[in-house]
Scaffold this active site. Structure first.
Site, PDB file in Angstrom:
ATOM      1  CG  ASN A 152      -6.215  -2.427   8.637  1.00 20.58           C
ATOM      2  OD1 ASN A 152      -6.306  -1.509   9.457  1.00 20.58           O
ATOM      3  ND2 ASN A 152      -5.100  -3.124   8.465  1.00 20.58           N
TER       4      ASN A 152
ATOM      5  CE  LYS B 204      -3.243  -1.275   5.909  1.00 19.57           C
ATOM      6  NZ  LYS B 204      -2.243  -1.662   4.936  1.00 19.57           N
TER       7      LYS B 204
ATOM      8  CG  HIS C  74      -1.696  -5.703   9.286  1.00 16.78           C
ATOM      9  ND1 HIS C  74      -0.642  -5.114   8.635  1.00 16.78           N
ATOM     10  CD2 HIS C  74      -2.743  -5.673   8.444  1.00 16.78           C
ATOM     11  CE1 HIS C  74      -1.054  -4.741   7.432  1.00 16.78           C
ATOM     12  NE2 HIS C  74      -2.329  -5.056   7.288  1.00 16.78           N
TER      13      HIS C  74
ATOM     14  CD  GLU D 217       0.537  -1.956   7.243  1.00 18.00           C
ATOM     15  OE1 GLU D 217      -0.296  -1.482   8.029  1.00 18.00           O
ATOM     16  OE2 GLU D 217       0.357  -2.014   6.000  1.00 18.00           O
TER      17      GLU D 217
ATOM     18  CD  GLU E  15      -4.002  -8.110   5.101  1.00 14.59           C
ATOM     19  OE1 GLU E  15      -4.927  -7.466   4.586  1.00 14.59           O
ATOM     20  OE2 GLU E  15      -3.258  -7.641   5.969  1.00 14.59           O
TER      21      GLU E  15
ATOM     22  N   GLY F 219      -0.656  -2.290  -0.195  1.00 16.04           N
ATOM     23  CA  GLY F 219      -0.381  -0.883  -0.481  1.00 16.04           C
ATOM     24  C   GLY F 219       0.463  -0.655  -1.725  1.00 16.04           C
TER      25      GLY F 219
ATOM     26  CB  SER G 167      -3.417  -4.176  -4.072  1.00  6.43           C
ATOM     27  OG  SER G 167      -2.248  -3.501  -3.624  1.00  6.43           O
TER      28      SER G 167
HETATM   29  P1  13P Z   1      -4.212  -2.270   0.925  1.00  4.81           P
HETATM   30  O1  13P Z   1      -5.620  -2.683   0.555  1.00  4.81           O
HETATM   31  O2  13P Z   1      -4.052  -0.790   1.049  1.00  4.81           O
HETATM   32  O3  13P Z   1      -3.195  -2.915   0.028  1.00  4.81           O
HETATM   33  O4  13P Z   1      -3.945  -2.846   2.412  1.00  4.81           O
HETATM   34  C1  13P Z   1      -4.223  -4.166   2.690  1.00  4.81           C
HETATM   35  C2  13P Z   1      -4.099  -4.401   4.142  1.00  4.81           C
HETATM   36  O5  13P Z   1      -3.017  -4.353   4.693  1.00  4.81           O
HETATM   37  C3  13P Z   1      -5.330  -4.667   4.916  1.00  4.81           C
HETATM   38  O6  13P Z   1      -5.039  -5.090   6.205  1.00  4.81           O
END
Ligand code: 13P
Length: 253
Positions: free
Chosen positions: A13, A15, A99, A101, A171, A177, A215
């Site tokens: 992803n 982002k 997601h 976010e 997740e 992150g 992560s």
């Molecule tokens: P990270 O791997 O940067 O922690 O992000 C995970 C994520 O949100 C994948 O959709």
């Protein structure tokens, strides 16, 4: 179906990262390194602006491409939104929905996510549905309740159309992150709960892949992938470089 029969998925992803040049370079690099693998699926999730370029860059390989969001309507006065028809028109095969976010920063509700999942499947787009608890919810002992509640809300009313085209990504919000990955045991526990929940909804739970995200890095992917209910990874930061994502795709369980 035994766990081993579920083909693993390693998904990136991206982002809100990358110019067109960055996206092309990353996709071409990955096409070269992991584009021919047949025993696992590799999925790239670039931002909308780079979807066409990435589709072009992976043409002729086995890599597939996912959008990071979509509206549930086919068209209309929805400034700034992208529809399932538009994604299909580009040649996109799947879409990441729900997601954290999107839920937390942009206020997406369970009801919206349910509409999006139903619309994507109706338009023949495969879905990666994301669910996960916050740190406060985990600390309050609510993890399994929150996660199963999100799964049930998003998948309510689904039937045969989900077959072969639905993936769930667990997740935990506190792991995204932050560099603070869930332990194998924490992830496995949530995955088993999600699988039980899918079964309760009458879906083919033993066939549905459940990915872990939060992560995931080259140095922790092997342990995670050894768990019986972890069928792959949804990777943010470590999917933005050819070397690190290649190592994740080439996990050793
Ligand atoms: P990270 O791997 O940067 O922690 O992000 C995970 C994520 O949100 C994948 O959709």
């Amino acid at each position: 179906m035994a766990a081993a029969k579920r083909k693993k998925i390693l998904a990136g992803n991206w982002k809100m990262h990358g110019t067109l040049a960055d996206a092309r370079a990353l996709a071409r690099g990955l096409a070269e390194r992991v584009g021919k693998l047949e025993d696992r699926e590799v999925v790239l999730g670039p931002p909308f602006t780079a979807l066409a370029a990435v589709l072009e860059a992976v043409k002729g390989t086995r890599i597939t491409v996912a959008a990071q969001n979509m509206h549930w309507e086919e068209k209309g006065a929805f400034t700034g939104e992208v529809s399932p028809l538009m994604l299909r028109d580009l040649g996109v095969q799947q879409v990441i929905l729900g997601h954290s976010e999107r839920r937390e920063i942009f206020g997406e509700s369970d009801e919206w996510i349910q509409k999006k999942v139903a619309s994507a499947l109706a338009h023949d787009l495969a879905v990666i549905l994301c669910v996960g608890e916050t740190l406060a919810q985990r600390d309050a002992g609510e993890t399994l309740k929150v996660v199963s509640g999100q799964v049930e809300a998003a998948l309510r009313g689904l039937g045969a159309e989900a077959k072969g085209r639905l993936t769930v990504a667990y997740e935990p919000v506190w792991a995204i992150g932050t560099g603070r990955v869930a332990t194998r045991e924490q992830a496995q526990e949530a995955h088993a709960e999600i699988r039980a929940c899918l079964k309760g909804l009458g879906l083919p739970a033993d066939e549905i892949r459940i990915l872990y995200g939060g992560s995931v890095k080259p140095d922790n992917v092997d342990g995670l992938m050894a768990e019986p209910d972890i069928d792959g990874a949804l990777v943010g930061g470590a999917s933005l470089e050819v070397e690190s994502f290649t190592r994740i795709v080439e996990y050793r369980a």
